[in-house]
Motif scaffolding. Structure first.
Motif, mmCIF file in Angstrom:
data_model
loop_
_atom_site.group_PDB
_atom_site.id
_atom_site.type_symbol
_atom_site.label_atom_id
_atom_site.label_comp_id
_atom_site.label_asym_id
_atom_site.label_seq_id
_atom_site.Cartn_x
_atom_site.Cartn_y
_atom_site.Cartn_z
ATOM 1 N N ALA A 123 -11.522 -60.558 -40.060
ATOM 2 C CA ALA A 123 -10.180 -60.649 -40.619
ATOM 3 C C ALA A 123 -9.439 -61.762 -39.884
ATOM 4 O O ALA A 123 -8.525 -61.532 -39.096
ATOM 5 C CB ALA A 123 -9.458 -59.317 -40.516
ATOM 6 N N VAL A 140 -11.968 -62.621 -44.167
ATOM 7 C CA VAL A 140 -11.524 -61.652 -45.169
ATOM 8 C C VAL A 140 -10.186 -61.093 -44.711
ATOM 9 O O VAL A 140 -9.699 -61.443 -43.633
ATOM 10 C CB VAL A 140 -12.544 -60.491 -45.322
ATOM 11 C CG1 VAL A 140 -13.881 -60.998 -45.848
ATOM 12 C CG2 VAL A 140 -12.729 -59.742 -44.012
ATOM 13 N N GLY A 141 -9.603 -60.204 -45.498
ATOM 14 C CA GLY A 141 -8.345 -59.582 -45.109
ATOM 15 C C GLY A 141 -8.564 -58.281 -44.363
ATOM 16 O O GLY A 141 -9.706 -57.876 -44.104
ATOM 17 N N SER A 142 -7.456 -57.636 -44.031
ATOM 18 C CA SER A 142 -7.518 -56.419 -43.218
ATOM 19 C C SER A 142 -8.181 -55.264 -43.956
ATOM 20 O O SER A 142 -8.898 -54.468 -43.353
ATOM 21 C CB SER A 142 -6.104 -56.020 -42.806
ATOM 22 O OG SER A 142 -5.534 -57.019 -42.000
ATOM 23 N N THR A 143 -7.933 -55.137 -45.266
ATOM 24 C CA THR A 143 -8.515 -54.018 -46.012
ATOM 25 C C THR A 143 -10.034 -54.173 -46.091
ATOM 26 O O THR A 143 -10.781 -53.203 -45.956
ATOM 27 C CB THR A 143 -7.902 -53.917 -47.417
ATOM 28 O OG1 THR A 143 -6.480 -53.777 -47.270
ATOM 29 C CG2 THR A 143 -8.427 -52.719 -48.174
ATOM 30 N N ASP A 144 -10.491 -55.409 -46.307
ATOM 31 C CA ASP A 144 -11.934 -55.660 -46.294
ATOM 32 C C ASP A 144 -12.529 -55.279 -44.942
ATOM 33 O O ASP A 144 -13.610 -54.691 -44.866
ATOM 34 C CB ASP A 144 -12.228 -57.139 -46.571
ATOM 35 C CG ASP A 144 -12.251 -57.460 -48.063
ATOM 36 O OD1 ASP A 144 -12.747 -56.621 -48.834
ATOM 37 O OD2 ASP A 144 -11.799 -58.551 -48.443
ATOM 38 N N ALA A 146 -11.347 -53.091 -42.874
ATOM 39 C CA ALA A 146 -11.343 -51.623 -42.781
ATOM 40 C C ALA A 146 -12.554 -51.049 -43.510
ATOM 41 O O ALA A 146 -13.235 -50.150 -42.996
ATOM 42 C CB ALA A 146 -10.040 -51.074 -43.370
ATOM 43 N N ALA A 147 -12.827 -51.566 -44.700
ATOM 44 C CA ALA A 147 -13.964 -51.086 -45.485
ATOM 45 C C ALA A 147 -15.275 -51.302 -44.726
ATOM 46 O O ALA A 147 -16.130 -50.416 -44.670
ATOM 47 C CB ALA A 147 -14.007 -51.805 -46.829
ATOM 48 N N GLU A 153 -20.786 -52.276 -44.667
ATOM 49 C CA GLU A 153 -21.145 -53.177 -45.774
ATOM 50 C C GLU A 153 -19.876 -53.714 -46.423
ATOM 51 O O GLU A 153 -18.791 -53.189 -46.204
ATOM 52 C CB GLU A 153 -21.887 -52.476 -46.905
ATOM 53 C CG GLU A 153 -22.862 -51.440 -46.554
ATOM 54 C CD GLU A 153 -23.493 -50.835 -47.827
ATOM 55 O OE1 GLU A 153 -24.640 -50.454 -47.723
ATOM 56 O OE2 GLU A 153 -22.824 -50.765 -48.887
ATOM 57 N N LEU A 154 -20.066 -54.717 -47.252
ATOM 58 C CA LEU A 154 -18.953 -55.237 -48.034
ATOM 59 C C LEU A 154 -19.518 -55.887 -49.290
ATOM 60 O O LEU A 154 -20.664 -56.330 -49.302
ATOM 61 C CB LEU A 154 -18.178 -56.262 -47.199
ATOM 62 C CG LEU A 154 -16.728 -56.525 -47.606
ATOM 63 C CD1 LEU A 154 -15.885 -55.252 -47.583
ATOM 64 C CD2 LEU A 154 -16.096 -57.560 -46.693
ATOM 65 N N TRP A 155 -18.668 -55.946 -50.324
ATOM 66 C CA TRP A 155 -19.132 -56.618 -51.547
ATOM 67 C C TRP A 155 -18.852 -58.117 -51.432
ATOM 68 O O TRP A 155 -17.851 -58.543 -50.845
ATOM 69 C CB TRP A 155 -18.447 -56.031 -52.791
ATOM 70 C CG TRP A 155 -16.974 -56.315 -52.880
ATOM 71 C CD1 TRP A 155 -15.957 -55.550 -52.382
ATOM 72 C CD2 TRP A 155 -16.353 -57.441 -53.498
ATOM 73 N NE1 TRP A 155 -14.746 -56.132 -52.636
ATOM 74 C CE2 TRP A 155 -14.953 -57.297 -53.319
ATOM 75 C CE3 TRP A 155 -16.832 -58.564 -54.184
ATOM 76 C CZ2 TRP A 155 -14.034 -58.233 -53.812
ATOM 77 C CZ3 TRP A 155 -15.913 -59.493 -54.662
ATOM 78 C CH2 TRP A 155 -14.534 -59.312 -54.472
#
Lengths: 423, 164
Positions: A123, A140-144, A146-147, A153-155
């Motif tokens: 982030a 990426v951002g903060s929500t990414d 967090a995920a 993993e991430l999309w």
């Protein structure tokens, strides 16, 4: 099998598939998920909000409070406290504080926390720096974040790649910073939007790791998702003594597909300066006439590494910053700080009239440690020269390499290193 | 979902430092951030923007930093949607993740003036400039992003997957 770029190969590996094609949506495993004192508090809030209890892997979630540290005010202190408490609660292996903290994108490669072949999300937009090691890494951002902290993993949408082929020999005083400024000046601040920038060619193969890191660091300044350089013997020499984990070198297939291939003749690239208020406003330093300056900042995740301080020291040795010009040197990590001190650079900087700051992002984003007043002009080895970036909205930031910054500090105006070194 | 509001028109490459300057990033409180939204581009914005208003911008909106504070500040200021010729990558992701409506259109910017009234049908992707009585269709939102929106954002979709 489909020929793939280095970026596509890293995605295929982390998505657990044989091959990927640009445009594919994949869920990929992340090797490192990074946050800082500005972005992590929101991520930690989101993590708790959905009821998550544990991060997916305490070795792979990395927190680096580097932006407003040493805490610049009460609110910043509160944000850093959120990170510290989370790091303690989750027993994070990679949490850096106090005298251990450095500018994240200098710190992580140096510590061997990110390694070649990794897929890294952070982030922080300059997370793209680690492409210099042959990793895919992106901001990426903060929500990414967090995920990723929850699931590991991430999309992603697999990006198309643009191949940048450099040829010829580098001119004197030209570094990775000048090459990337030249590219951004050529393609613009959205010239590589959503794409991976792959830097290739003999001059890149000969480039030091510090210069490669500076180059990939600014891929975001062309709107790119990532920048990447195929790992080689120079990479091996850098990571072998540092890597915390096993690493893997990937390379693009010779017949891999690119959305575009661009060639640059390095013999025509001179030291560059990006004028306010976009990194794409580049000129040759030699074309700039008598532009007086008030401050010089040598530091940041772009150019706060040992090689950067070394070249600044070479130019500043036995010379002084011009009267009324504030010279601020910010070694990017405690290790770099210590090395620069041992090598005698601090004596040179102090005699030149510089302030030596502890490692921090500080003035790069207008945080602290060197904010500009209205009408003031700074030459900085940082990465952005947006309106108000280093202080007042009426202040100006000019982006250069460390040699130009040091020469400019001495002459009190934007200057070519040859103007100082010939004397 | 239908949105309607007055247009605030801005140019190209509106970076995240303009949307929310770093000097205000020592907090992530949406209300605090909203007070300084767009401050370095347009100091009048934060005090004059009204709930439902719409930002219309040229290319590469939200370039620069990854700070999610940027879409948070815009949303908390009451803006219902941002329409731009294109968005910077991280801003685009962040907006979907935290629930700020954004649409891409090549034509709306050139055909719209500051202060126009615009009505948006998010389901159809239709943008009506009420003042000029012109109708536009936004670039379709990728199906994957639509699913994220339906799930209530990225974190909710994770919750629904039962990962916790």
């Amino acid at each position: 099998m489909r020929p793939m770029t280095i970026t596509e190969k890293i995605f295929a590996k982390h998505a657990g598939v044989k091959e990927v094609t640009p445009g594919d949506l994949v869920n990929a495993k992340v090797d490192i998920a990074l946050g800082n004192d500005i972005t992590a508090p929101i991520a930690i809030h989101e993590f708790k909000r959905i009821g998550a209890k544990k991060v997916f892997n305490k070795n792979k979630v990395v927190l680096v409070p580097d932006h407003f540290t040493p805490n610049k005010d009460i609110k910043s202190a509160e944000q850093c406290k959120v990170l510290r408490e989370f790091a303690i609660e989750q027993k994070l292996t990679h949490y850096y504080d106090g005298g251990e903290v450095g500018v994240e994108h200098a710190l992580l490669p140096e510590k061997g926390v990110v390694v070649p072949g990794d897929l890294v999300i952070g982030a922080d937009s300059h997370t793209c720096t680690y492409g210099a090691l042959g990793a895919f890494s992106t901001g990426v951002g903060s929500t990414d974040l967090a995920a990723a902290m929850v699931t590991g993993e991430l999309w992603f949408k697999v990006p198309e790649s643009i191949k940048f082929v450099f040829k010829g020999k580098l001119n004197k005083w030209v570094s990775g910073k000048d090459l990337i400024l030249h590219v951004i000046g050529d393609i613009g601040v959205d010239g590589a939007l959503y794409k991976a920038m792959e830097f290739t060619g003999k001059p890149i193969e000969n480039l030091s790791m510090d210069s490669r890191l500076a180059m990939c660091n600014m891929a975001i300044e062309a709107g790119a998702k990532s920048g990447i350089i195929a790992p080689d013997a120079i990479t091996e020499a850098y990571v072998a003594k540092r890597a915390e984990r096993a690493y893997k070198f990937y390379a693009s297939d010779p017949d891999a597909q690119y959305s575009e291939v661009r060639e640059y003749d390095c013999s025509k690239i001179e030291p560059k300066v990006a004028f306010p208020h976009l990194p794409e406003n580049t000129k040759n330093v030699s074309d700039v006439k008598k532009l007086k300056i008030d401050q010089v900042v040598i530091g940041s995740c772009t150019n706060g590494r040992l090689e950067d301080l070394q070249i600044a020291a070479k130019i500043l040795k036995g010379r002084k910053a011009a009267k009324y010009v504030r010279l601020i040197v910010i070694p990017a990590t405690p290790f770099i700080y210590n090395e620069a001190m041992k090598l005698g650079y601090f004596d040179i900087f102090l005699k030149a009239g510089a302030v030596i700051s502890p490692p921090t992002c500080g003035p790069c984003l207008g945080g602290h440690m060197g904010i500009l007043a209205a009408g003031e002009r700074a030459v900085a080895t940082t990465n952005r020269n947006f309106v108000g970036r280093m202080g007042d909205v009426k202040s100006e930031v000019y982006l250069t390499n460390p040699a130009v910054a040091a020469a400019s500090a001495i002459l009190g105006r934007i200057a070519h290193p040859d103007e100082v070194m010939k004397k | 979902m239908k949105l309607k509001g007055k247009v605030w028109k801005y140019g190209a490459d509106i970076d995240t430092d303009k949307i929310i300057p770093a000097r205000y990033l020592n907090t992530s409180d949406p209300k605090e951030l909203a007070k300084h939204c767009m401050e370095d581009e347009d100091p009048t914005f934060a005090s004059k923007v009204e709930a439902g208003d719409i930002i219309v911008a040229d290319k590469n909106f939200g370039c620069g930093s990854s700070r999610e504070h940027a879409p948070i500040a815009i949303k908390a200021s009451g803006v219902s949607c941002v329409i731009a010729k294109s968005f910077a990558r991280i801003f685009y992701r962040n907006s979907f993740n935290m629930g700020l409506s954004i649409l891409e259109s090549e034509e709306v910017f050139d055909a719209t003036d500051n202060g126009d009234i615009v009505e948006i049908d998010m389901d159809k992707g239709e943008i009506l400039n009420v003042t000029k009585n012109k109708l536009f269709t936004a670039r379709p939102i990728p199906p994957f992003m639509q699913e994220l929106i339906k799930a209530g954002g990225l974190m909710e979709s994770i919750k629904k997957r039962g990962v916790l």
